[in-house]
Design an enzyme around this catalytic site. Sequence first.
Site, PDB file in Angstrom:
ATOM      1  CD1 TRP A   1      87.880   2.610 -99.850  1.00  0.00           C
ATOM      2  CD2 TRP A   1      87.000   0.983 -98.593  1.00  0.00           C
ATOM      3  NE1 TRP A   1      88.033   2.961 -98.525  1.00  0.00           N
ATOM      4  CE2 TRP A   1      87.509   1.987 -97.742  1.00  0.00           C
ATOM      5  CE3 TRP A   1      86.403  -0.134 -98.025  1.00  0.00           C
ATOM      6  CZ2 TRP A   1      87.426   1.896 -96.350  1.00  0.00           C
ATOM      7  CZ3 TRP A   1      86.331  -0.221 -96.638  1.00  0.00           C
ATOM      8  CH2 TRP A   1      86.832   0.786 -95.816  1.00  0.00           C
TER       9      TRP A   1
ATOM     10  CD  GLU B   1      80.933  18.265 -92.356  1.00  0.00           C
ATOM     11  OE1 GLU B   1      80.954  17.280 -91.612  1.00  0.00           O
ATOM     12  OE2 GLU B   1      81.058  18.186 -93.585  1.00  0.00           O
TER      13      GLU B   1
ATOM     14  N   GLY C   1      80.701  -5.767-101.211  1.00  0.00           N
ATOM     15  CA  GLY C   1      80.097  -6.319 -99.995  1.00  0.00           C
ATOM     16  C   GLY C   1      81.061  -7.261 -99.308  1.00  0.00           C
TER      17      GLY C   1
ATOM     18  NE  ARG D   1      79.885   2.558-105.529  1.00  0.00           N
ATOM     19  CZ  ARG D   1      78.680   2.604-105.004  1.00  0.00           C
ATOM     20  NH1 ARG D   1      77.877   3.587-105.296  1.00  0.00           N
ATOM     21  NH2 ARG D   1      78.253   1.668-104.177  1.00  0.00           N
TER      22      ARG D   1
ATOM     23  CG  HIS E   1      86.291  21.068 -68.969  1.00  0.00           C
ATOM     24  ND1 HIS E   1      86.354  21.244 -67.599  1.00  0.00           N
ATOM     25  CD2 HIS E   1      85.302  21.889 -69.404  1.00  0.00           C
ATOM     26  CE1 HIS E   1      85.414  22.097 -67.227  1.00  0.00           C
ATOM     27  NE2 HIS E   1      84.767  22.523 -68.311  1.00  0.00           N
TER      28      HIS E   1
END
Length: 611
Positions: A73, A484, A100, A27, A507
């Site tokens: 993090w 992906e 948070g 995490r 393009h």
Amino acid sequence: MCGIVGYIGDKNAYPILINGLKRLEYRGYDSSGISLLNSRLNCYKKKGKVSELEGLVEGKDISGTIGIGHTRWATHGEPNDVNAHPHTSMNGTFTIIHNGIIENYTSLRDRLISRGYSFKSETDTEVLANLIEFIYSFGKVNAEIAVRLALTKVIGAYGLVVMCAEEPDKLIAARKSSPLVIGIGEGEYFLASDATPIIEYTDRVIYLNNDDVAIIKKDELILKTIQNNKLEPKIEKLNLGLSEIEKGGYDHFMLKEIFEQPRSIEDTFRGRIAADYSSIHLGGLFSVEEKLIAAKRIIIIGCGTSWHAGLLGEYLLEDIARVSVEVEYGSEFRYRNPLIFEDDIVLAISQSGETADTLSAIQLAKDKGATVIGICNVVGSSISRETHAGVYTHAGPEIGVASTKAFTAQVTVLAMMSLFMGSKKGHIEAKRYSELIKELSEIPSKIEKILKQNDKFLQIAKKYQDATNFLYLGRGYSFPVALEGALKLKEISYIHAEGYPAAEMKHGPIALIDKKMPVVVIATRDDSYEKIVSNIQEVKARKGSVIAIVTEGEEIISGMADYTMEIPSTDQKLMALLSVIPLQLIAYHIAVLRGCHVDQPRNLAKSVTVE
Ligand code: G6P
């Protein structure tokens, strides 16, 4: 995003916390830290992975049967020792871990400075630690009241756990928009931001809801709201095994999860497709079935890989169920004043079920009266609980930060939903419906065949491991796969990669093509096969190097491309479930060959719980 772990009981807290942090490292892994309470409060924290923290505590006092731990993090303040959690209040009374963002932290901080508080770190969390301490000391209230009062002053999101040195018999936990789960043991409690650190100790859990506060002693749990209204805890049973969150002999979680896909896709459709392929049953949609069939428009919301699955969902739902679909990034949807009607169906796709931007978009859609359906992997996650109905993907825990099996499970659910709706709406005749269901049921064995070519994919990866740029091209159903594939490569190998609709290459990106530019082309046999062959020729004419994903037995492209990767044939509507597999493996091998940390790529987090 950030991992939280806590323990209170009779055992030594340290090994439980460290073990939990290792399980949660996926995490966030900018820094980690722990606080332990014995006769005194000891707090240790260190920049980097949990192993750095283990080195730091060697020879130090790590005793204590109550403690909290955090893996970070970074949001506020760079990743360093000082900004690492836990944060301790200025006078050392409180220590806190937090996931948070406290949005009004600057004004709170200024007010605390004017009251004589000083700060060591740049984080919003330290503001909260000091605010709690300030209320506790000046208000002469107990720790629980101090925490609840402090939270009434806070604007933002939090999942937090607080320890008070002067009340060493309890942990206080609170949640608003950032998940927290409590594990119930015998005379002990465990706390975590998701169930992975808990499952080896207990399968009885309580998921906190927004505005819940839990006061946890080793033999007592009191649940209430921030406003002090008592709540009855709802105990749930975890349906998760330890083996599901371990590497099981693979070098990396990502590789394990890639190889799990035959099984995970089968788990996704098990019990949902009839044994004779005549029907699809999606129990989670029963309550919204009428609205779904009547819907004029579906808005799909997701982020990252889930957004790519959503794009495939658009192609599938429009093609098979003939309903108009728009695909939105959670973050963009919320901030552009979108038109949402009461008869809209909003389909939120999220592996973790915790992505903040997706959650906010759901809230907006609900406020406007739309019906919201979730496609989530994590059972009991915030999105699964915020939505009106939903379909779990049942892919099992995904630990590798780069999403693989969750993607194919999401696409499987979207294919089932499209077929189910197409049939109910009369847009697909019974024979074709049944053929496609059968085709879906054969996907797992076809993936097995692709996985057997892993060594060949490794050899191809070796040829390209030093490339600095990649282009991925696809048309129709293969375009989201190109996006992906490019995302997988850039996430874990740090090579710049772009996914592009093959025809759009003319393009712009064609200007980039020279002999140094590898171009991955998804060139399976489908409606746009001839056109994609022309695109390959355009690349070859400019000396680009082509790696093509082709259907078994392909000859024309094999004669043109530098390398081909074969996949079995299936209906083009389901081809993405096969064509993405070699792309996952190529990205994996290139990242390993370049010495990258595949399961924990720099700067990324598994679930992004900040907006
Ligand atoms: C992060 C992860 C991605 C994931 C995205 C959306 O960026 O690293 O792998 O696709 O979040 O997450 P969700 O849990 O909502 O699918």
